[in-house]
Enzyme design. Structure first.
Site, short mmCIF file in Angstrom:
data_model
loop_
_atom_site.label_atom_id
_atom_site.label_comp_id
_atom_site.label_asym_id
_atom_site.label_seq_id
_atom_site.Cartn_x
_atom_site.Cartn_y
_atom_site.Cartn_z
N GLN A 10 0.84 -1.20 0.00
CA GLN A 10 0.00 0.00 0.00
C GLN A 10 0.87 1.24 0.00
O GLN A 10 1.90 1.31 0.67
CB GLN A 10 -0.91 -0.01 1.23
N SER A 91 4.73 -5.86 2.96
CA SER A 91 3.41 -5.71 3.60
C SER A 91 2.33 -6.39 2.77
O SER A 91 2.36 -7.60 2.57
CB SER A 91 3.13 -4.22 3.82
N LEU A 92 1.39 -5.62 2.24
CA LEU A 92 0.34 -6.15 1.36
C LEU A 92 0.93 -7.02 0.26
O LEU A 92 0.33 -8.04 -0.14
CB LEU A 92 -0.44 -4.98 0.75
N ARG A 116 -9.20 -7.69 3.92
CA ARG A 116 -8.10 -7.23 4.78
C ARG A 116 -8.18 -5.71 4.96
O ARG A 116 -8.05 -5.19 6.07
CB ARG A 116 -6.76 -7.64 4.17
N HIS A 201 0.76 -2.98 10.84
CA HIS A 201 1.88 -3.73 11.43
C HIS A 201 2.20 -3.29 12.86
O HIS A 201 3.36 -3.07 13.22
CB HIS A 201 3.11 -3.63 10.52
N GLN A 249 1.45 -11.09 10.82
CA GLN A 249 1.94 -10.06 9.91
C GLN A 249 1.30 -8.69 10.15
O GLN A 249 1.97 -7.66 10.10
CB GLN A 249 1.71 -10.49 8.45
#
Length: 307
Positions: A10, A91-92, A116, A201, A249
């Site tokens: 993102q 991340s994503l 999500r 996170h 995560q």
């Protein structure tokens, strides 16, 4: 030559991304059309026309994953025998990496990251959350300041280890703003709030993590090709490991820098799909070449380079 595929997260979104793939790659066009029908999200409108949804997490996340997967299928259309050693994402982007390596179907990945985004937004709607990029401080100094904030009852957490001298912290926006001066006093060249309404996170997303874990249970395949975990910076390749690591995560820092350092000696180069954000970070982490594929011209140039 061996390579690793890397996928952005993102913040890499931009209006018009993926358009060249959609207009000139039959497989990429088919994927977008199927994703729109399957998810009931109008991706042509979301990606290619001016709108306010592209920067909302529930739409940003599937848009980025879809664009990465369109770039990947466009590459395979050009070179069906293209092979890689492993995948990783920021991340994503770990969900794009999982889809490419067979952990779940592409269309399931789109739905998964759509939910999500919703779960993350729901958690952060109850609070004023945010993220701040810190430039010019060592990991240790940032970690110490986060510990000091914790002692003071403030919610500030190291969230993304991007490269030396660049860490993103997450937490309550008011606490981040309070600590802006402390980061600068410690020697930060910059401490700047990002245009984010979620705190990724960190422990503020515990509920979202639990909800996402239940979604993963039903879609993950028993085994898949190796994917590097954001949580451990090490490979995993089965459902049991994935359920543990992907649950963690959302509430653990992204060890992107560590992942590249741990794997750089195993590959000749890295390939980024759908954006060039990670290519920029990699220049600060490793001497290994990183190719960014954001259109068909770049795919053709890449294929010539690796001949």
């Amino acid at each position: 030559m061996s390579c690793a595929l890397i996928f952005p997260g993102q913040g890499s979104q931009s209006l018009g991304m993926g358009k060249d793939f959609y207009e000139n790659s039959p497989k990429a066009k088919a994927l977008l059309d199927e994703a729109s029908e399957y998810s009931k999200i109008d991706f042509k409108r979301l990606l290619f026309t001016q709108n306010d949804d592209l920067n909302k997490s529930e739409f940003t996340q599937p848009a980025i994953v879809l664009t990465s997967l369109m770039a990947y299928v466009a590459l395979l259309e050009r070179k069906p025998d293209f092979r890689h050693s492993f995948t990783l994402g920021h991340s994503l982007g770990e969900f794009s990496a999982l889809a490419v390596n067979g952990a779940f179907d592409f269309l399931e990945a789109i739905i998964l990251v759509h939910r999500r985004g919703i779960y993350m937004q729901e958690d952060c709607a109850k609070i004023e959350a945010g993220m701040m990029v810190i430039l010019g401080l060592s990991d240790e100094v940032v970690q110490n300041l986060c510990e000091l904030a914790k002692v003071e009852g403030k919610s500030i957490f190291a969230a993304n280890y991007n490269c030396d001298g660049q860490i993103v912290v997450a937490g309550l926006k008011a606490h981040l703003l309070e600590y802006e001066a402390k980061f600068k006093e410690a020697g930060a060249k910059r401490a700047m709030l990002l245009n984010m309404s979620v705190a990724s996170h960190c422990p503020l997303l515990n509920e979202a993590s639990n909800k996402l874990s239940r979604e993963l249970e039903s879609v993950l395949k028993p085994s898949f090709l190796p994917v590097i975990s954001n949580v451990s910076a090490k490979p995993y390749e089965n459902k049991s490991e994935a359920l543990t690591l992907l649950k963690a995560q959302l509430v653990s820092p992204v060890l992107y820098k560590q992942s590249i350092l741990n794997t750089q000696n195993e590959v000749n180069y890295f390939v980024e799909f759908g954006a060039s954000i990670l290519k920029g970070l990699n220049k600060k982490i490793t001497q290994k070449e990183t190719y960014a594929l954001t259109n068909l011209g770049e795919i053709d140039e890449f294929l010539k380079a690796i001949q």
